[in-house]
Design an enzyme around this catalytic site. Structure first.
Site, short mmCIF file in Angstrom:
data_model
loop_
_atom_site.label_atom_id
_atom_site.label_comp_id
_atom_site.label_asym_id
_atom_site.label_seq_id
_atom_site.Cartn_x
_atom_site.Cartn_y
_atom_site.Cartn_z
N ASP A 2 0.80 -1.24 0.00
CA ASP A 2 0.00 0.00 0.00
C ASP A 2 0.83 1.29 0.00
OD1 ASP A 2 -2.61 -1.05 2.38
OD2 ASP A 2 -1.71 -2.07 0.66
N GLN A 53 4.19 0.58 2.33
CA GLN A 53 4.33 -0.68 3.07
C GLN A 53 5.47 -1.46 2.42
OE1 GLN A 53 1.49 -1.96 5.68
NE2 GLN A 53 2.30 0.12 5.82
N TRP A 64 1.22 -0.48 9.79
CA TRP A 64 0.41 -0.60 8.58
C TRP A 64 -0.01 0.75 8.02
CZ3 TRP A 64 -3.10 -5.33 10.20
CH2 TRP A 64 -2.30 -6.48 10.22
N THR A 65 -0.99 0.72 7.15
CA THR A 65 -1.32 1.89 6.32
C THR A 65 -1.86 3.07 7.12
OG1 THR A 65 -1.62 0.56 4.36
CG2 THR A 65 -2.88 2.60 4.45
N GLU A 104 -11.26 -1.81 3.22
CA GLU A 104 -9.89 -1.41 3.53
C GLU A 104 -9.61 -0.06 2.86
OE1 GLU A 104 -7.12 -5.07 4.12
OE2 GLU A 104 -7.60 -4.97 1.98
#
Lengths: 538, 177
Positions: free
Chosen positions: A20, A36, A79-80, A198
């Site tokens: 991502d 990522q 994470w994102t 997501e």
């Protein structure tokens, strides 16, 4: 190994796995891009935030890793997340951490030194996490916070995707300090059967001009877009509609094309996308993660996996009012070198015409196609079954008015080629329907690659010629049909149509219609993406 | 008389004891009924119910788990099948080396070093779609290995086992998405 697959002007790290896009932002005259990244392998895992900067979103310079999983609240993954620029110019970053117990939480981070234009070092708020999964939300369905928008009450509002059973939802939170949050009642939007949402993205688009809008824009002349990445089918979907700030809710203009069930940014390989507002040129920019379409075994052999698409500007299509227009950022044009032009090339039914362009692995192609008017009028209507790229069998399936288009990354003997084509069909009521497809089925003699035919219908107004822009870069082909109304990204892995052996053709596989093509082809320079050098890079 | 009474009582008590003890003599792992129901309903949603159920039941420590836990067990079964294939490949390479066999060796190596750790980490850390990627990839690698022999494969049993177990794993992971 397999070095001919590496791209020349698309963002990718030196090696290993990327997914991502994270926290894209314009800060102190640098475009920042985080991603990522797995520093240890060419498959997903051990995720950290990679970092790169650019003056023009094309010539990227690698910087050191920005954030690693060094706290209990992100021990299982940094994470994102997304960046927000506050009213006083301060930059804050919200990102999802997977805790040491794999609970998904949201964390706050900010530049260790805000005066450093390179934003090399990051500080994590010492009282993280700032958000934990609320009651009723599963602890593994709570991730990817958006950029915040300023409400008329002076609060910052973010959205986080989740799901309840199989209904995808977007939660809304308001905050004044990015440390304490208030969960608003109801969802921004919820759509049954779409599964986990997501990488929610939520932003305004202008309905009166083509200029991009700051994320907090609201009121007359402003429509909103809600976008989600669906875990279930690995595609990105968006819906255009109206946002009510007081109710913190979004209503799509067309409920049949609601979030997650309607339009996609891209009908090929394009996921986890995220936009940001570029204040220097007043435009909204879209990043998208392009994964590999080969096997993971090969990824490990070649020691890398994944690309980012060329950043695109996004705006409302003020002709159709029902879709967005995406277009590669104009800075990509700075890579254009020599060009070849082919005007009014007539391609008869069943013809393949070579285009002399020297090396055909790094190209920017702009093409216009006109179907012979007489054929359009006299062709008998077919049945009303819509032409669907995925089930069409690709460019070898002939119709009266299509397929026709380009063969990219083709070898001279046509044992490998990737058709990018339009297929025009006439419905029973005489109206024309145009579909654009990117056909991967003959792209390589290798067996362990994706061979799907990808694409979608393209809105075409009467009087418009069919237009196509294509960026070719070794193992990625990005196609923009009708000025960016329909976009398709493909990953192809030829074994013969590589380097100097790659060629370009025009083809017309229709049975009835002659097609007239006007094409301009540029050789594209490399973007020389490399590590940042303090002495020479400004 | 006392002896007979004692013996009878002893026998009687013995009989009662034997019938009321759990059947530990059958050497079968005790599975809590709820978990068994979960295994059955989960396995029904996979392409191969029997492979699924046998794999889960045979695995020590299958009790008291959720769907995520079942997926994690299947990944361990995948590793075990991959190792079976690798062992067979090494044996065959000693007597009948071939290009196809070497190609299979690298494919199974990729499964053990790439797909399985990826799937393990994804399930442990809570982003299951990467576990689906890893499982699907492993199934594909097994298929490619098999097709490399053009019909005369010495690894059919191992490749089928790898493929089926991976396909079941992918299906269980999908339930988590």
């Amino acid at each position: 190994m397999l070095s001919w697959q590496r791209t020349a002007f698309h963002f990718q790290p030196d090696k290993n796995w990327m997914n991502d896009p994270n926290g894209p932002v314009y800060y102190k005259e640098w475009y920042h891009f985080f991603y990522q990244y797995n520093p240890n392998d060419a498959v997903w895992g051990d995720i950290v935030w990679g970092h790169a900067v650019s003056r023009d979103m094309i010539h990227w310079l690698y910087l050191p890793i920005a954030m690693v999983p060094d706290q209990w609240y992100d021990a299982n993954g940094v994470w994102t997340g997304s960046a927000t620029i506050l009213s006083d110019g301060q930059l804050v970053m919200l990102y999802t951490g997977s805790t040491n117990e794999s609970v998904q939480v949201q964390n706050l981070a900010y530049p260790a030194d805000p005066s450093d234009p390179l934003l090399l070092n990051w500080t994590k708020y010492d009282k993280n996490p700032v958000l934990s999964p609320p009651p009723g939300i599963h602890y593994r369905d709570f991730r990817d916070p958006t950029t915040a928008m300023l409400t008329s009450e002076g609060k910052w509002r973010i959205s986080i995707g989740s799901k309840i059973n199989k209904t995808g939802i977007a939660l809304i939170y308001d905050t004044e300090d990015f440390k304490n949050f208030e969960l608003k009642n109801g969802w921004l939007r919820a759509v049954q059967g779409t599964g986990m949402w997501e990488c929610v993205d939520f932003y305004p688009v202008s309905s009166i001009n083509d200029v991009g809008l700051d994320t907090s824009a609201y009121g007359d002349g402003v429509k909103h877009v809600v976008k989600v990445s669906l875990d279930d089918d690995r595609n990105d979907y968006y819906a255009i509609g109206s946002y009510d700030e007081k109710l913190a809710s979004f209503l799509p203009d067309d409920v049949k094309n609601d979030v997650g069930i309607g339009l996609r940014y891209d009908y090929g390989n394009f996921y986890a996308s995220k936009t940001f507002f570029d204040p220097s040129k007043q435009r909204r920019i879209l990043w998208g993660w392009i994964t590999e379409y080969d096997s993971e075994c090969v990824d490990r052999t070649k020691s890398w996996a994944s690309l980012q698409g060329i950043p695109r500007t996004v705006r409302l299509d003020r002709k159709t009012w029902s879709n967005l227009i995406q277009w590669p950022v104009e800075e990509v044009n700075s890579l254009r070198l020599r060009s070849s032009e082919f005007k009014d090339l007539k391609a008869k039914p069943g013809s393949v015409v070579p285009l002399q362009v020297e090396t055909a692995t790094q190209l920017d192609i702009v093409a216009e196609f006109e179907v012979d008017k007489e054929a359009l009028e006299t062709t008998l209507p077919e049945s009303d079954t819509d032409y669907i790229c995925e089930s069409s069998g690709g460019a070898s399936g002939r119709g009266a008015l299509g397929p026709f288009g380009l063969l990219v990354l083709a070898d001279a003997g046509l044992s490998e080629f990737t058709p990018l084509y339009f297929y025009v069909s006439k419905g029973l009521n005489g109206s024309l329907r145009t579909t654009f497809c990117s056909d991967q089925s003959r792209s390589s003699v290798a067996t362990n690659v994706n061979k799907k035919v990808l694409g979608s219908v393209v809105p075409v107004f009467g009087g418009e010629k069919l237009s196509l822009r294509v960026l070719v870069d070794h193992s990625i082909v990005e196609s923009f049909a009708q000025g960016g109304r329909t976009c398709v990204t493909s990953r192809v892995y030829p074994t013969r149509a590589i380097y100097g052996a790659a060629k370009l053709f025009v083809f017309n596989n229709a049975t009835d219609a002659t097609v007239t093509a006007s094409i301009k082809v540029w050789q594209m320079n490399s973007a020389f993406i490399r590590p940042y050098h303090p002495e020479t890079d400004t | 008389m006392t002896n007979l009474k004692t013996i009878t009582m002893f026998l009687f008590l013995f009989l009662i004891a034997m019938t009321s003890l759990p059947s530990i003599t059958h050497c079968r792992t005790l599975i809590i009924p709820n978990t068994e129901k979960l295994m059955e309903s989960t396995c029904k949603k996979t392409p191969n119910y029997n492979v699924c159920l046998q794999s889960l039941k045979a695995y020590p420590g299958s009790s008291g788990t959720d769907v995520n836990g079942l997926a994690q067990i299947m990944v361990k079964v995948m590793r075990s099948k991959a190792n079976d294939a690798i062992n067979m490949i090494h044996e065959l390479q000693r007597s009948r080396p071939s290009k196809a066999l070497s190609s299979c060796a690298s494919k199974y190596n990729a499964i053990v070093i790439g797909d399985i750790p990826e799937a393990t980490e994804a399930l442990a850390k809570g982003d299951p779609k990467f576990a689906e990627n890893g499982a699907n990839d492993a199934a594909n690698e097994a298929t490619f290995c098999e097709s490399g022999f053009n019909g005369k494969s010495p690894l059919t049993q191992q490749n089928n086992a790898m493929h089926d177990v991976s396909a079941v794993t992918a299906a269980i992971v999908r339930l988590l998405l």
